[in-house]
Design a protein around this motif. Structure first.
Motif, PDB file in Angstrom:
ATOM      1  N   ASN A   1       7.026 -17.361  -1.952  1.00 53.55           N
ATOM      2  CA  ASN A   1       7.284 -17.116  -3.361  1.00 53.55           C
ATOM      3  C   ASN A   1       6.163 -17.696  -4.204  1.00 53.55           C
ATOM      4  N   ARG A   2       5.843 -17.002  -5.288  1.00 55.91           N
ATOM      5  CA  ARG A   2       4.803 -17.475  -6.196  1.00 55.91           C
ATOM      6  C   ARG A   2       5.340 -18.592  -7.063  1.00 55.91           C
ATOM      7  N   SER A   3       4.601 -19.709  -7.097  1.00 52.48           N
ATOM      8  CA  SER A   3       5.009 -20.836  -7.927  1.00 52.48           C
ATOM      9  C   SER A   3       4.543 -20.608  -9.350  1.00 52.48           C
ATOM     10  N   PRO A   4       5.399 -20.912 -10.345  1.00 53.99           N
ATOM     11  CA  PRO A   4       4.953 -20.781 -11.734  1.00 53.99           C
ATOM     12  C   PRO A   4       3.918 -21.844 -12.112  1.00 53.99           C
ATOM     13  N   ASN A   5       3.871 -22.937 -11.340  1.00 53.31           N
ATOM     14  CA  ASN A   5       2.945 -24.033 -11.640  1.00 53.31           C
ATOM     15  C   ASN A   5       2.242 -24.504 -10.372  1.00 53.31           C
ATOM     16  N   PRO A   6       1.352 -23.676  -9.807  1.00 57.04           N
ATOM     17  CA  PRO A   6       0.638 -24.107  -8.593  1.00 57.04           C
ATOM     18  C   PRO A   6      -0.278 -25.277  -8.897  1.00 57.04           C
ATOM     19  N   GLN A   7      -0.527 -26.102  -7.902  1.00 56.44           N
ATOM     20  CA  GLN A   7      -1.386 -27.270  -8.076  1.00 56.44           C
ATOM     21  C   GLN A   7      -2.826 -27.006  -7.666  1.00 56.44           C
ATOM     22  N   ILE A   8      -3.033 -26.024  -6.824  1.00 55.00           N
ATOM     23  CA  ILE A   8      -4.373 -25.686  -6.339  1.00 55.00           C
ATOM     24  C   ILE A   8      -4.583 -24.188  -6.441  1.00 55.00           C
ATOM     25  N   SER A   9      -5.763 -23.782  -6.864  1.00 48.77           N
ATOM     26  CA  SER A   9      -6.179 -22.381  -6.763  1.00 48.77           C
ATOM     27  C   SER A   9      -7.117 -22.269  -5.567  1.00 48.77           C
ATOM     28  N   VAL A  10      -6.705 -21.524  -4.562  1.00 46.67           N
ATOM     29  CA  VAL A  10      -7.603 -21.199  -3.454  1.00 46.67           C
ATOM     30  C   VAL A  10      -8.296 -19.895  -3.829  1.00 46.67           C
ATOM     31  N   VAL A  11      -9.620 -19.890  -3.833  1.00 46.36           N
ATOM     32  CA  VAL A  11     -10.368 -18.703  -4.251  1.00 46.36           C
ATOM     33  C   VAL A  11     -11.240 -18.208  -3.101  1.00 46.36           C
ATOM     34  N   MET A  12     -11.299 -16.871  -2.966  1.00 49.95           N
ATOM     35  CA  MET A  12     -12.069 -16.296  -1.859  1.00 49.95           C
ATOM     36  C   MET A  12     -12.665 -14.951  -2.265  1.00 49.95           C
ATOM     37  N   ILE A  25      -7.126 -15.373   6.078  1.00 50.68           N
ATOM     38  CA  ILE A  25      -5.984 -15.405   5.163  1.00 50.68           C
ATOM     39  C   ILE A  25      -4.813 -16.142   5.792  1.00 50.68           C
ATOM     40  N   SER A  26      -4.540 -15.864   7.055  1.00 48.97           N
ATOM     41  CA  SER A  26      -3.421 -16.505   7.749  1.00 48.97           C
ATOM     42  C   SER A  26      -3.575 -18.020   7.770  1.00 48.97           C
ATOM     43  N   GLY A  34       1.828 -26.206   0.368  1.00 42.41           N
ATOM     44  CA  GLY A  34       2.131 -24.820   0.035  1.00 42.41           C
ATOM     45  C   GLY A  34       2.089 -24.435  -1.424  1.00 42.41           C
ATOM     46  N   ASN A  35       1.930 -25.415  -2.329  1.00 47.31           N
ATOM     47  CA  ASN A  35       2.007 -25.089  -3.751  1.00 47.31           C
ATOM     48  C   ASN A  35       0.633 -24.693  -4.287  1.00 47.31           C
ATOM     49  N   PHE A  36       0.201 -23.494  -3.954  1.00 48.00           N
ATOM     50  CA  PHE A  36      -1.089 -22.989  -4.382  1.00 48.00           C
ATOM     51  C   PHE A  36      -0.978 -21.513  -4.756  1.00 48.00           C
ATOM     52  N   GLU A  37      -1.970 -21.055  -5.501  1.00 50.89           N
ATOM     53  CA  GLU A  37      -2.177 -19.626  -5.681  1.00 50.89           C
ATOM     54  C   GLU A  37      -3.415 -19.256  -4.869  1.00 50.89           C
ATOM     55  N   PHE A  38      -3.433 -18.059  -4.339  1.00 53.19           N
ATOM     56  CA  PHE A  38      -4.530 -17.604  -3.489  1.00 53.19           C
ATOM     57  C   PHE A  38      -5.162 -16.403  -4.185  1.00 53.19           C
ATOM     58  N   VAL A  39      -6.312 -16.631  -4.804  1.00 51.46           N
ATOM     59  CA  VAL A  39      -6.974 -15.613  -5.614  1.00 51.46           C
ATOM     60  C   VAL A  39      -8.114 -15.013  -4.798  1.00 51.46           C
ATOM     61  N   ILE A  40      -8.009 -13.719  -4.519  1.00 50.15           N
ATOM     62  CA  ILE A  40      -8.996 -13.034  -3.690  1.00 50.15           C
ATOM     63  C   ILE A  40      -9.660 -11.934  -4.507  1.00 50.15           C
ATOM     64  N   LEU A  41     -10.979 -11.887  -4.438  1.00 52.09           N
ATOM     65  CA  LEU A  41     -11.737 -10.851  -5.133  1.00 52.09           C
ATOM     66  C   LEU A  41     -12.458  -9.986  -4.112  1.00 52.09           C
ATOM     67  N   ASP A  42     -12.173  -8.691  -4.123  1.00 53.67           N
ATOM     68  CA  ASP A  42     -12.901  -7.764  -3.260  1.00 53.67           C
ATOM     69  C   ASP A  42     -14.166  -7.317  -3.983  1.00 53.67           C
ATOM     70  N   ASP A  43     -15.303  -7.575  -3.366  1.00 56.18           N
ATOM     71  CA  ASP A  43     -16.597  -7.266  -3.980  1.00 56.18           C
ATOM     72  C   ASP A  43     -17.089  -5.893  -3.523  1.00 56.18           C
ATOM     73  N   ALA A  44     -16.291  -4.865  -3.849  1.00 55.51           N
ATOM     74  CA  ALA A  44     -16.647  -3.470  -3.540  1.00 55.51           C
ATOM     75  C   ALA A  44     -16.861  -3.245  -2.047  1.00 55.51           C
ATOM     76  N   SER A  45     -15.935  -3.767  -1.228  1.00 55.64           N
ATOM     77  CA  SER A  45     -16.022  -3.571   0.219  1.00 55.64           C
ATOM     78  C   SER A  45     -15.894  -2.092   0.582  1.00 55.64           C
ATOM     79  N   VAL A  65      -4.771 -10.140  -5.680  1.00 57.34           N
ATOM     80  CA  VAL A  65      -5.957  -9.391  -5.285  1.00 57.34           C
ATOM     81  C   VAL A  65      -6.595  -8.771  -6.521  1.00 57.34           C
ATOM     82  N   HIS A  66      -7.885  -9.010  -6.667  1.00 59.62           N
ATOM     83  CA  HIS A  66      -8.663  -8.423  -7.755  1.00 59.62           C
ATOM     84  C   HIS A  66      -9.785  -7.588  -7.145  1.00 59.62           C
ATOM     85  N   GLU A  67     -10.209  -6.567  -7.852  1.00 64.21           N
ATOM     86  CA  GLU A  67     -11.239  -5.666  -7.343  1.00 64.21           C
ATOM     87  C   GLU A  67     -12.433  -5.595  -8.289  1.00 64.21           C
TER      88      GLU A  67
END
Length: 198
Positions: A1-12, A25-26, A34-45, A65-67
């Motif tokens: 579940n997505r936390s409304p107040n994550p403590q860490i942003s994992v970015v990739m 990802i796994s 577990g209290n994080f958001e995982f922000v992934i950006l696809d760079d035009a794969s 996921v962002h594109e």
């Protein structure tokens, strides 16, 4: 579940990482912290990586996921993915790396306790596509003076405020963007290496 107040942003940022993406990802989703958001950006794969990201995002709501419709390159995609995060502590992840289950927990405990730390990273083991160890961890960088960052880019955790203060990665610095970033951040706080593989 997505936390409304994550403590860490994992970015990739991701570009054509399909052979390694699932394991990468796994390894984040399996963290003991577990209290994080995982922000992934696809760079035009072009290899189907984006479809795999959407598959994982449907399974775990912490993933966003962002594109990018155009190829940004290493530095620009790294800046872009950080701007989409919302936490004061950011953990960098690379799409061809695997994190130890305790990585986020160990780094979080240290950076929260030590306000003087701007960046914290860990040592790593080199592995090939089949998971075989092919290179030992670079402990020599901790005991000798070296111009190189003593930890891999994908193991870094840093303060978003410091990242913003130094204007992030330098565009056009592909190939040495991490070295330049951490050198700038070292002028505003300590850069610490955990001598373990996380």
């Amino acid at each position: 579940n997505r936390s409304p107040n994550p403590q860490i942003s994992v970015v990739m940022p991701v570009y054509n990482a399909l052979p390694f993406l699932d394991n990468s990802i796994s390894s984040i989703l399996s963290q003991t912290f577990g209290n994080f958001e995982f922000v992934i950006l696809d760079d035009a794969s072009t290899d189907g990586s984006l479809d795999r990201m959407h598959h994982w995002a449907a399974w775990d709501k912490r993933i966003q996921v962002h594109e990018s419709k155009e190829r940004l390159g290493l530095a620009r995609s790294s800046n872009a993915v950080v701007t989409k995060s919302r936490c004061s502590i950011v953990a960098r992840m690379d799409a061809d790396d695997i994190s130890h289950p305790d990585r986020l927990k160990r780094q979080w405990e240290i950076i929260e306790e030590r306000s003087d730390i701007a960046v914290i990273g860990t040592l790593c083991d080199g592995i090939d596509a089949s998971g075989r160890h092919v290179r030992p961890r670079d402990r020599w960088r901790l005991v000798r003076r070296s111009g190189h960052v003593p930890f891999p880019h994908g193991s870094a955790m840093f303060r978003r405020q410091t990242f913003d203060e130094v204007s992030g990665y330098e565009n056009g610095s592909d190939g040495g963007e991490d070295q330049q970033l951490f050198s700038k951040m070292a002028k505003r706080g300590r850069v610490l290496t955990i001598p373990d593989v996380l």
